[in-house]
Design a protein around this motif. Structure first.
Motif, PDB file in Angstrom:
ATOM      1  N   LYS A 441      32.382  33.790  47.527  1.00  0.00           N
ATOM      2  CA  LYS A 441      32.061  33.488  48.920  1.00  0.00           C
ATOM      3  C   LYS A 441      33.149  32.654  49.585  1.00  0.00           C
ATOM      4  O   LYS A 441      33.407  32.784  50.787  1.00  0.00           O
ATOM      5  CB  LYS A 441      30.714  32.762  49.002  1.00  0.00           C
ATOM      6  N   GLU A 442      33.801  31.788  48.817  1.00  0.00           N
ATOM      7  CA  GLU A 442      34.847  30.936  49.375  1.00  0.00           C
ATOM      8  C   GLU A 442      36.160  31.676  49.564  1.00  0.00           C
ATOM      9  O   GLU A 442      37.068  31.176  50.236  1.00  0.00           O
ATOM     10  CB  GLU A 442      35.064  29.718  48.475  1.00  0.00           C
ATOM     11  N   ASN A 443      36.274  32.864  48.944  1.00  0.00           N
ATOM     12  CA  ASN A 443      37.508  33.635  49.048  1.00  0.00           C
ATOM     13  C   ASN A 443      37.247  34.862  49.910  1.00  0.00           C
ATOM     14  O   ASN A 443      36.545  35.782  49.506  1.00  0.00           O
ATOM     15  CB  ASN A 443      37.982  34.055  47.644  1.00  0.00           C
ATOM     16  N   GLU A 444      37.833  34.869  51.107  1.00  0.00           N
ATOM     17  CA  GLU A 444      37.503  35.909  52.082  1.00  0.00           C
ATOM     18  C   GLU A 444      37.824  37.324  51.589  1.00  0.00           C
ATOM     19  O   GLU A 444      37.095  38.280  51.873  1.00  0.00           O
ATOM     20  CB  GLU A 444      38.239  35.641  53.409  1.00  0.00           C
ATOM     21  N   ILE A 445      38.902  37.467  50.826  1.00  0.00           N
ATOM     22  CA  ILE A 445      39.277  38.801  50.339  1.00  0.00           C
ATOM     23  C   ILE A 445      38.203  39.317  49.376  1.00  0.00           C
ATOM     24  O   ILE A 445      37.708  40.435  49.507  1.00  0.00           O
ATOM     25  CB  ILE A 445      40.641  38.762  49.627  1.00  0.00           C
ATOM     26  N   LEU A 446      37.854  38.497  48.411  1.00  0.00           N
ATOM     27  CA  LEU A 446      36.879  38.917  47.406  1.00  0.00           C
ATOM     28  C   LEU A 446      35.492  39.060  48.027  1.00  0.00           C
ATOM     29  O   LEU A 446      34.737  39.965  47.655  1.00  0.00           O
ATOM     30  CB  LEU A 446      36.833  37.904  46.260  1.00  0.00           C
ATOM     31  N   VAL A 471      36.544  24.555  29.208  1.00  0.00           N
ATOM     32  CA  VAL A 471      37.625  23.982  29.996  1.00  0.00           C
ATOM     33  C   VAL A 471      38.051  25.020  31.018  1.00  0.00           C
ATOM     34  O   VAL A 471      38.660  26.029  30.672  1.00  0.00           O
ATOM     35  CB  VAL A 471      38.828  23.589  29.104  1.00  0.00           C
ATOM     36  N   ARG A 472      37.733  24.782  32.268  1.00  0.00           N
ATOM     37  CA  ARG A 472      38.037  25.749  33.300  1.00  0.00           C
ATOM     38  C   ARG A 472      39.412  25.472  33.905  1.00  0.00           C
ATOM     39  O   ARG A 472      39.868  24.349  33.957  1.00  0.00           O
ATOM     40  CB  ARG A 472      36.974  25.711  34.390  1.00  0.00           C
ATOM     41  N   ASP A 473      40.038  26.548  34.388  1.00  0.00           N
ATOM     42  CA  ASP A 473      41.340  26.423  35.036  1.00  0.00           C
ATOM     43  C   ASP A 473      41.231  27.040  36.427  1.00  0.00           C
ATOM     44  O   ASP A 473      41.530  28.222  36.625  1.00  0.00           O
ATOM     45  CB  ASP A 473      42.411  27.146  34.213  1.00  0.00           C
ATOM     46  N   PRO A 474      40.786  26.278  37.419  1.00  0.00           N
ATOM     47  CA  PRO A 474      40.555  26.840  38.753  1.00  0.00           C
ATOM     48  C   PRO A 474      41.814  27.399  39.398  1.00  0.00           C
ATOM     49  O   PRO A 474      41.738  28.234  40.291  1.00  0.00           O
ATOM     50  CB  PRO A 474      39.998  25.652  39.547  1.00  0.00           C
ATOM     51  N   GLN A 475      42.994  26.936  38.935  1.00  0.00           N
ATOM     52  CA  GLN A 475      44.235  27.438  39.515  1.00  0.00           C
ATOM     53  C   GLN A 475      44.483  28.902  39.161  1.00  0.00           C
ATOM     54  O   GLN A 475      45.203  29.607  39.861  1.00  0.00           O
ATOM     55  CB  GLN A 475      45.423  26.585  39.021  1.00  0.00           C
ATOM     56  N   ARG A 476      43.894  29.370  38.071  1.00  0.00           N
ATOM     57  CA  ARG A 476      44.149  30.733  37.620  1.00  0.00           C
ATOM     58  C   ARG A 476      43.056  31.716  38.034  1.00  0.00           C
ATOM     59  O   ARG A 476      43.190  32.911  37.796  1.00  0.00           O
ATOM     60  CB  ARG A 476      44.293  30.759  36.095  1.00  0.00           C
ATOM     61  N   LYS A 479      42.436  35.180  43.311  1.00  0.00           N
ATOM     62  CA  LYS A 479      42.158  34.985  44.731  1.00  0.00           C
ATOM     63  C   LYS A 479      42.534  36.207  45.563  1.00  0.00           C
ATOM     64  O   LYS A 479      42.110  36.331  46.706  1.00  0.00           O
ATOM     65  CB  LYS A 479      42.910  33.765  45.246  1.00  0.00           C
ATOM     66  N   THR A 480      43.348  37.102  45.012  1.00  0.00           N
ATOM     67  CA  THR A 480      43.716  38.338  45.703  1.00  0.00           C
ATOM     68  C   THR A 480      43.185  39.514  44.896  1.00  0.00           C
ATOM     69  O   THR A 480      42.835  39.371  43.717  1.00  0.00           O
ATOM     70  CB  THR A 480      45.239  38.476  45.858  1.00  0.00           C
ATOM     71  N   ILE A 481      43.146  40.704  45.533  1.00  0.00           N
ATOM     72  CA  ILE A 481      42.639  41.854  44.778  1.00  0.00           C
ATOM     73  C   ILE A 481      43.599  42.236  43.652  1.00  0.00           C
ATOM     74  O   ILE A 481      43.172  42.731  42.613  1.00  0.00           O
ATOM     75  CB  ILE A 481      42.349  43.066  45.694  1.00  0.00           C
ATOM     76  N   THR A 482      44.898  41.986  43.829  1.00  0.00           N
ATOM     77  CA  THR A 482      45.843  42.280  42.744  1.00  0.00           C
ATOM     78  C   THR A 482      45.591  41.354  41.561  1.00  0.00           C
ATOM     79  O   THR A 482      45.582  41.790  40.408  1.00  0.00           O
ATOM     80  CB  THR A 482      47.294  42.134  43.226  1.00  0.00           C
ATOM     81  N   GLN A 483      45.384  40.070  41.839  1.00  0.00           N
ATOM     82  CA  GLN A 483      45.083  39.131  40.757  1.00  0.00           C
ATOM     83  C   GLN A 483      43.775  39.507  40.065  1.00  0.00           C
ATOM     84  O   GLN A 483      43.664  39.424  38.844  1.00  0.00           O
ATOM     85  CB  GLN A 483      44.998  37.717  41.319  1.00  0.00           C
ATOM     86  N   LEU A 484      42.807  39.944  40.853  1.00  0.00           N
ATOM     87  CA  LEU A 484      41.514  40.329  40.283  1.00  0.00           C
ATOM     88  C   LEU A 484      41.666  41.493  39.309  1.00  0.00           C
ATOM     89  O   LEU A 484      41.195  41.438  38.174  1.00  0.00           O
ATOM     90  CB  LEU A 484      40.553  40.710  41.412  1.00  0.00           C
ATOM     91  N   TYR A 485      42.335  42.544  39.744  1.00  0.00           N
ATOM     92  CA  TYR A 485      42.480  43.720  38.890  1.00  0.00           C
ATOM     93  C   TYR A 485      43.433  43.455  37.728  1.00  0.00           C
ATOM     94  O   TYR A 485      43.282  44.026  36.647  1.00  0.00           O
ATOM     95  CB  TYR A 485      42.948  44.916  39.719  1.00  0.00           C
ATOM     96  N   SER A 486      44.392  42.580  37.955  1.00  0.00           N
ATOM     97  CA  SER A 486      45.293  42.203  36.871  1.00  0.00           C
ATOM     98  C   SER A 486      44.520  41.546  35.738  1.00  0.00           C
ATOM     99  O   SER A 486      44.750  41.842  34.552  1.00  0.00           O
ATOM    100  CB  SER A 486      46.373  41.249  37.408  1.00  0.00           C
ATOM    101  N   TYR A 487      43.576  40.685  36.106  1.00  0.00           N
ATOM    102  CA  TYR A 487      42.790  40.036  35.063  1.00  0.00           C
ATOM    103  C   TYR A 487      41.794  41.000  34.432  1.00  0.00           C
ATOM    104  O   TYR A 487      41.478  40.893  33.244  1.00  0.00           O
ATOM    105  CB  TYR A 487      42.063  38.812  35.619  1.00  0.00           C
ATOM    106  N   TYR A 488      41.309  41.960  35.208  1.00  0.00           N
ATOM    107  CA  TYR A 488      40.425  43.003  34.666  1.00  0.00           C
ATOM    108  C   TYR A 488      41.153  43.782  33.572  1.00  0.00           C
ATOM    109  O   TYR A 488      40.620  43.998  32.473  1.00  0.00           O
ATOM    110  CB  TYR A 488      39.989  43.926  35.804  1.00  0.00           C
ATOM    111  N   ILE A 489      42.398  44.203  33.859  1.00  0.00           N
ATOM    112  CA  ILE A 489      43.184  44.951  32.861  1.00  0.00           C
ATOM    113  C   ILE A 489      43.581  44.031  31.703  1.00  0.00           C
ATOM    114  O   ILE A 489      43.620  44.451  30.539  1.00  0.00           O
ATOM    115  CB  ILE A 489      44.438  45.562  33.512  1.00  0.00           C
ATOM    116  N   TYR A 490      43.842  42.767  32.008  1.00  0.00           N
ATOM    117  CA  TYR A 490      44.177  41.799  30.959  1.00  0.00           C
ATOM    118  C   TYR A 490      43.058  41.717  29.918  1.00  0.00           C
ATOM    119  O   TYR A 490      43.307  41.684  28.709  1.00  0.00           O
ATOM    120  CB  TYR A 490      44.414  40.426  31.594  1.00  0.00           C
TER     121      TYR A 490
END
Length: 738
Positions: A441-446, A471-476, A479-490
């Motif tokens: 909700k805080e990220n308009e793209i997602l 231990v969470r890493d909020p920096q990682r 936030k973008t759709i490319t980052q989202l799908y990159s982590y999905y494939i990861y």
């Protein structure tokens, strides 16, 4: 399964559950290749159902129930032949001679009502064997006793309906959900626990839209959501789709509804929920029977067939009862899911179709093409009065423009709290569900993506792990759709990458196949496609490709598809970076960008996003470093494209191209690139072009990175409240805003 007091009918006929075309069926039906009109089927008389069929399980208790329930009606129904029924039971040894004489004596005195009452009392006093003999005698005399015949047919109908509901409930009560885990490829949930309600609106939007559905529907979804929230659009519940109050045609006794929705929006799952809710008695109880078909399955029928055979192929327990079913067409609902997947042509605009004998389908036992059966049901020419529900992607809606559709609707997807409900139902740990939804909700793209259940599934799979770690890493967190799908494939590489020797090589070949599919608008691949790209089915490959079974006549074949088009596009983009011989990638990207139908827009956003070292880092752990030369060339192309498009805003197409290039900048998350690309730009104008909140967020991001943009023209851009909120952070840098 039936409870002990519920007995399902077991058909007296022995049927094979599958048939092949045309050899096997030609033994029963002779087809003249030269004939100009359909052949009337020559059917043998349907065998009567027997008492053993009717009472296949739990006979004694069921007989007792039936006798008790129908006692008053039976008393009237058998009056005319009660002495003959008494004689039959006497002959079989269930009545004594004196008992039968009492029954006969009453009839001779003209007191048949009292004679019937005595007959039934004697049977009940004799026990189960006498009751069975009585019902068997009823079957023998049903043709001469209309009231008795009506009771027997009612009993059969109730039992067939009960069997049908139990079958459909068993088929629809669970929902299979794909995962990316090594230990569990598919999870099975109860549909009632997992299903999140969708918003369906009583209208259909632009039917000629050719843009990528993520962009097109994301672009106007918020606009329609606002209208719906302001009650300018009427929301339809699934139990109202065939409701007369939404019908444009008041003349038909039946109703036909067309429900449109983009890929992944939940059309098939909604159909499953409708069938399940009918089977448990929750909705549409005005329908005695519901029959559901997928157009994908109907594609495999390559010969003439009739509606009777279509139904018996799926539900053979109707074998002895379909002629009764046809008599009450108003009580029938036919559902056809996925018109866009149907390979046969149905031309509702063809006025000659109704006059051509080869296309006519006057009754359920008339053999014709599958397309003729569907056409005739929708148009009310076959089983007039029945109801039909058709689902389709918007791209195939034009096929129905001339059809006799009384209710048009579109699945808008999730709005507001429905989005949250999806994540609440997806995660067993509600703390994780709340955290994931808060991030989305805080990220308009997602958040804009999350109107679509298919995207929500990807969001949940990719984001969930970030909020389950101690231990969470909020920096990682993506936030973008490319980052989202990159982590999905990861995650797929992490769980399955070690199963094969060279995951990078395999991913290149999968990506090449995926790109060809994007180029040709192809989403289904065959074994031949895998062979062409030297791919072998494996656990690793199953992380990218779903296997689907398709029937070909009596056999089954396997086809493959990516879980969603955007995953196909992302894998295609990754392959561009992994290719050790990229060739003239600048010319390639320019040519792809010049395509006017929007098929490469999201693909190019992924390419731009993968040029970010932070986005690519996770993938490089398993695939090796992305070639530096390729990354530099992509960055150069994005920079030059933004510069070229920034002065080309005099036309709608030019503004759209500029906005797309700004999306490339956003996905790249590269401050230096944004400053270089827009370093000489002082004015940005999108006057007259509708902007969504996601577009506004991208504009705000870009403006915030640049110090040169002084004039921003957003006149007549229909920016809603949420869009203004997204623009806010960057507007202070502009000297003039329209």
């Amino acid at each position: 399964m039936p409870r002990s007091d519920q007995v399902a009918i077991t058909p007296g006929l022995s049927l094979t559950s599958r048939w092949s075309c045309p050899a096997e069926r030609s033994k029963c039906f002779q087809d003249d290749d030269n004939q100009q009109s359909p052949v009337r089927i020559k059917m043998d008389k349907e065998p009567e159902f027997t008492i053993s069929d009717l009472l296949a399980q739990g006979e004694e208790y069921r007989l007792y129930q039936l006798t008790k329930f129908y006692r008053d009606r039976l008393k009237q129904a058998i009056e005319e032949k009660v002495e003959r029924l008494g004689w039959m039971l006497t002959k079989e040894g269930h009545f004594s001679r004196q008992e039968n004489e009492k029954v006969t004596e009453l009839t001779e005195k003209g007191n048949r009502t009292e004679s019937s009452r005595l007959f039934l009392s004697l049977v009940n006093g004799k026990g189960s064997q006498a009751r069975r003999a009585m019902w068997e005698s009823f079957l023998m005399w049903r043709t001469e006793l209309p009231k008795l015949d009506r009771i027997l047919r009612e009993i059969q109908e109730l039992d067939v309906q009960q069997k049908h509901k139990e079958t459909l409930r068993a088929q629809t009560e669970t929902l299979r959900v794909n995962t990316i885990l090594m230990t569990e490829k598919v999870k099975v949930f109860q549909l009632a626990d997992r299903y999140a309600e969708l918003t369906v609106i009583s209208t259909v939007r632009d039917r000629t839209l050719v843009e990528h559905e993520l962009l097109a529907r994301g672009r106007d979804h918020e606009y329609y959501r606002e209208k719906q929230l302001r009650r300018q659009l009427e929301k339809i519940r699934t139990d109202q789709l065939l409701h007369s109050s939404f019908s444009r045609s008041k003349s038909k006794s039946g109703s036909s509804a067309a429900v449109a929705g983009v890929p992944g929006i939940g059309k098939t799952t909604m159909v499953q929920k409708i069938v399940y809710d009918w089977a448990i008695g929750k909705i549409y109880q005005q329908f005695q029977f519901v029959f559901s078909f997928k157009f994908r399955d109907l594609n495999t029928i390559n010969c003439r067939i009739n509606l009777r055979e279509l139904i018996l192929d799926k539900y053979n327990y109707f074998a002895n009862f379909l002629r009764e079913v046809w008599k009450n067409a108003e009580g029938l609902l036919f559902i056809f899911d996925g018109l866009d997947e149907f390979k046969h042509k149905i031309d509702f605009a063809d006025s000659q179709r109704d006059t051509e004998p080869k296309h006519q389908c006057p009754d359920p036992e008339w053999r014709c093409e599958v397309s003729d059966i569907v056409y005739s049901l929708i148009q009310g020419k076959l089983l007039p009065g029945c109801s039909v529900l058709v689902t389709t992607r918007p791209t195939a809606l034009h096929l129905l423009e001339k059809a006799d559709i009384s209710v048009w609707a579109e699945i808008l997807g999730f709005v507001d709290e429905e989005r949250k409900e999806y994540f609440i139902r997806h995660f067993e740990d509600q703390t994780v569900a709340e955290a994931v939804f808060k991030h989305v909700k805080e990220n308009e793209i997602l958040y804009t993506m999350s109107y679509n259940p298919s995207y929500c599934w990807i969001l949940a799979l990719a984001l969930g792990p970030f909020f389950t770690k101690r231990v969470r890493d909020p920096q990682r967190v993506p936030k973008t759709i490319t980052q989202l799908y990159s982590y999905y494939i990861y995650n797929i590489l992490k769980n399955h990458g070690r199963e094969i020797e060279n995951p990078c090589d395999v991913l290149i070949r999968v990506g090449q196949m995926a790109f060809r599919g994007v180029s040709e608008k192809k989403i289904v691949f065959t074994d031949g496609d895998l062979v062409k790209y030297n791919l072998q089915p494996s656990q690793f490959l199953s992380g990218f490709l779903m296997e689907l079974l398709e029937r070909e006549d009596s056999a089954q074949s396997v086809v493959y598809t990516f879980p969603h088009l955007t995953i196909q596009e992302f894998v295609a983009a990754v392959a561009q970076f992994l290719n050790p011989h990229p060739g003239d990638i600048l010319k390639f990207l320019t040519d792809v960008h010049s395509t006017t139908d929007g098929r490469f827009e999201v693909f190019l956003r992924f390419v731009a996003g993968l040029s970010s070292p932070m986005t690519a880092r996770g993938l490089e752990e398993f695939l090796g470093p992305f070639p530096h030369e390729t990354t530099c060339r992509v960055i150069d192309w994005v920079k030059e494209e933004v510069k070229r498009q920034s002065g080309n805003t005099w036309s709608e197409a030019g503004k759209r191209s500029l906005l797309n290039t700004l999306h490339y900048l956003f996905e790249s998350q590269n401050r230096g690139l944004s400053q270089d690309a827009l370093g000489s730009v002082e004015t940005l104008s999108f006057r007259g072009m509708t902007l969504t909140p996601i577009d506004c967020a991208v504009l705000s991001h870009v403006i915030g990175l640049c110090d040169t943009i002084k004039h921003l023209n957003l006149q007549d851009c229909h920016i809603q409240c949420e869009g203004i909120q997204r623009l806010g952070p960057g507007l202070h840098k502009c000297q003039e805003l329209r």
